[in-house]
Design a protein around this motif. Structure first.
Motif, short mmCIF file in Angstrom:
data_model
loop_
_atom_site.label_atom_id
_atom_site.label_comp_id
_atom_site.label_asym_id
_atom_site.label_seq_id
_atom_site.Cartn_x
_atom_site.Cartn_y
_atom_site.Cartn_z
N SER A 42 0.81 -1.22 0.00
CA SER A 42 0.00 0.00 0.00
C SER A 42 0.85 1.27 0.00
CB SER A 42 -0.95 0.01 1.20
OG SER A 42 -0.22 0.01 2.40
N VAL A 43 2.14 1.16 0.30
CA VAL A 43 2.98 2.36 0.30
C VAL A 43 3.89 2.43 -0.93
CG1 VAL A 43 2.93 2.59 2.81
CG2 VAL A 43 4.80 1.33 1.73
N SER A 44 3.90 1.40 -1.76
CA SER A 44 4.69 1.41 -3.00
C SER A 44 3.76 1.84 -4.14
CB SER A 44 5.28 0.02 -3.27
OG SER A 44 6.14 -0.36 -2.22
N THR A 45 3.51 3.15 -4.22
CA THR A 45 2.48 3.66 -5.12
C THR A 45 3.01 4.52 -6.26
OG1 THR A 45 2.15 5.52 -3.63
CG2 THR A 45 0.70 3.61 -3.34
N ASP A 46 4.28 4.90 -6.19
CA ASP A 46 4.91 5.67 -7.26
C ASP A 46 6.37 5.23 -7.33
OD1 ASP A 46 6.27 6.97 -5.16
OD2 ASP A 46 4.91 8.70 -5.22
N LEU A 47 7.09 5.76 -8.29
CA LEU A 47 8.46 5.30 -8.50
C LEU A 47 9.34 5.53 -7.27
CD1 LEU A 47 10.32 3.92 -10.47
CD2 LEU A 47 10.85 6.16 -11.47
N ALA A 48 9.22 6.67 -6.64
CA ALA A 48 10.06 6.97 -5.46
C ALA A 48 9.76 6.01 -4.31
CB ALA A 48 9.85 8.41 -5.01
N SER A 49 8.49 5.75 -4.05
CA SER A 49 8.15 4.86 -2.94
C SER A 49 8.47 3.40 -3.27
CB SER A 49 6.68 5.01 -2.54
OG SER A 49 5.82 4.75 -3.62
N ALA A 50 8.34 3.01 -4.54
CA ALA A 50 8.73 1.65 -4.94
C ALA A 50 10.24 1.47 -4.77
CB ALA A 50 8.31 1.39 -6.38
N ARG A 51 11.01 2.47 -5.19
CA ARG A 51 12.46 2.42 -5.03
C ARG A 51 12.82 2.37 -3.54
NH1 ARG A 51 13.78 6.21 -8.29
NH2 ARG A 51 14.29 4.85 -10.02
N ALA A 52 12.10 3.12 -2.71
CA ALA A 52 12.37 3.12 -1.27
C ALA A 52 12.11 1.74 -0.66
CB ALA A 52 11.54 4.19 -0.58
N THR A 53 11.05 1.07 -1.10
CA THR A 53 10.77 -0.29 -0.61
C THR A 53 11.92 -1.22 -0.97
OG1 THR A 53 8.37 -0.03 -0.72
CG2 THR A 53 9.22 -2.28 -0.85
N LEU A 54 12.35 -1.16 -2.22
CA LEU A 54 13.46 -2.02 -2.66
C LEU A 54 14.76 -1.65 -1.95
CD1 LEU A 54 12.70 -2.35 -6.47
CD2 LEU A 54 12.08 -3.91 -4.62
N GLN A 55 14.98 -0.37 -1.72
CA GLN A 55 16.19 0.07 -1.03
C GLN A 55 16.21 -0.40 0.41
OE1 GLN A 55 18.94 1.73 -2.50
NE2 GLN A 55 19.79 0.90 -0.60
N ARG A 56 15.04 -0.41 1.06
CA ARG A 56 14.96 -0.89 2.44
C ARG A 56 15.44 -2.33 2.51
NH1 ARG A 56 11.20 -3.37 5.72
NH2 ARG A 56 9.54 -3.31 4.18
N TYR A 57 15.03 -3.16 1.54
CA TYR A 57 15.48 -4.55 1.54
C TYR A 57 16.95 -4.67 1.15
CZ TYR A 57 11.22 -6.73 2.97
OH TYR A 57 10.16 -7.14 3.72
N ALA A 58 17.44 -3.79 0.27
CA ALA A 58 18.87 -3.79 -0.06
C ALA A 58 19.69 -3.45 1.18
CB ALA A 58 19.15 -2.80 -1.19
N ASP A 59 19.20 -2.51 1.97
CA ASP A 59 19.88 -2.15 3.21
C ASP A 59 19.86 -3.30 4.21
OD1 ASP A 59 20.33 0.34 2.07
OD2 ASP A 59 18.73 1.34 3.20
N LEU A 60 18.72 -4.00 4.29
CA LEU A 60 18.64 -5.18 5.17
C LEU A 60 19.63 -6.25 4.71
CD1 LEU A 60 14.77 -5.50 5.63
CD2 LEU A 60 16.44 -4.96 7.42
N ALA A 61 19.72 -6.48 3.41
CA ALA A 61 20.65 -7.48 2.89
C ALA A 61 22.09 -7.10 3.23
CB ALA A 61 20.48 -7.63 1.37
N ALA A 62 22.41 -5.81 3.13
CA ALA A 62 23.77 -5.36 3.44
C ALA A 62 24.12 -5.60 4.91
CB ALA A 62 23.92 -3.87 3.10
N ARG A 63 23.10 -5.59 5.77
CA ARG A 63 23.32 -5.86 7.20
C ARG A 63 23.08 -7.33 7.55
NH1 ARG A 63 19.54 -1.76 7.74
NH2 ARG A 63 18.23 -3.09 9.05
N ASP A 64 22.82 -8.18 6.55
CA ASP A 64 22.51 -9.60 6.75
C ASP A 64 21.28 -9.75 7.65
OD1 ASP A 64 22.92 -12.32 6.24
OD2 ASP A 64 24.19 -12.59 8.00
N ALA A 65 20.29 -8.88 7.42
CA ALA A 65 19.09 -8.86 8.27
C ALA A 65 17.80 -9.11 7.50
CB ALA A 65 19.00 -7.52 9.00
N GLY A 66 17.88 -9.30 6.19
CA GLY A 66 16.71 -9.55 5.35
C GLY A 66 17.13 -9.56 3.90
#
Length: 184
Positions: A42-66
């Motif tokens: 529900s929060v991935s509604t435009d390009l910026a928010s979709a990128r932010a969702t993907l970036q959050r998971y990229a950040d989790l991966a970098a910390r070995d947390a998701g």
């Protein structure tokens, strides 16, 4: 980048911020069926928010947390699976999934989730894999059963969605539940 075949023209691969446009098109197709179950839909509604969702998971991966992985069917992103949480020190992770209607009925989520379960338990040596879903999400509960998970219990009114609190089932699979295939 790696790709794991799920059979029938489907593959599992990392889903990363540079794929935000494709991810947004997919979420727009999937929103009606995914939004009740996946908080970030529900929060991935435009390009910026979709990128932010993907970036959050990229950040989790970098910390070995998701981690976040997409499921492509014949070259089109139709769903995915993820490590919602990943705690190597505690030996516990949670797996989640989503799928748009075009990918349903093919065993894609079960196949993709099996890849994650195997990696978590066998490669990373975790002890417990969890799966959480609402009791009214029969498709998700069915995946947990197909993965060999056991229902640990229900967290009453633990998940708020659209102004209503919903129960959450907690399923799990322990490393000791996984039986090695006999040699030979």
């Amino acid at each position: 980048m790696f790709s794991v075949s799920l059979g029938g023209g489907a593959e599992l691969r990392p889903l990363e911020p540079w794929q935000a446009e494709e991810f947004l098109r997919h979420i727009d197709r999937a929103r009606a069926t995914v939004d009740p179950w996946i908080p970030w839909a529900s929060v991935s509604t435009d390009l910026a928010s979709a990128r932010a969702t993907l970036q959050r998971y990229a950040d989790l991966a970098a910390r070995d947390a998701g981690r976040l992985f997409g499921i492509w069917l014949d070259g089109t992103l139709v769903g995915g699976t993820m490590f919602v949480g990943f705690d190597a020190a505690a030996g516990v992770c949670e797996i989640g999934c989503w799928l748009e209607p075009a990918g349903q009925g093919r065993g894609l989520v079960t196949g993709a989730a099996r890849v994650l379960v195997d990696w978590a338990l066998r490669t990373r040596g975790l002890h417990r894999v969890e799966w959480r879903c609402r009791p009214d999400n029969a498709a998700s509960s069915s995946v947990a059963r197909r993965l060999g998970m056991r229902l640990d219990g229900v967290l009453r009114e633990a998940y708020p969605y659209a102004g209503v609190r919903h129960d959450t089932e907690v399923w799990s699979l322990l490393a000791t539940d996984v039986v090695e295939a006999p040699a030979g």
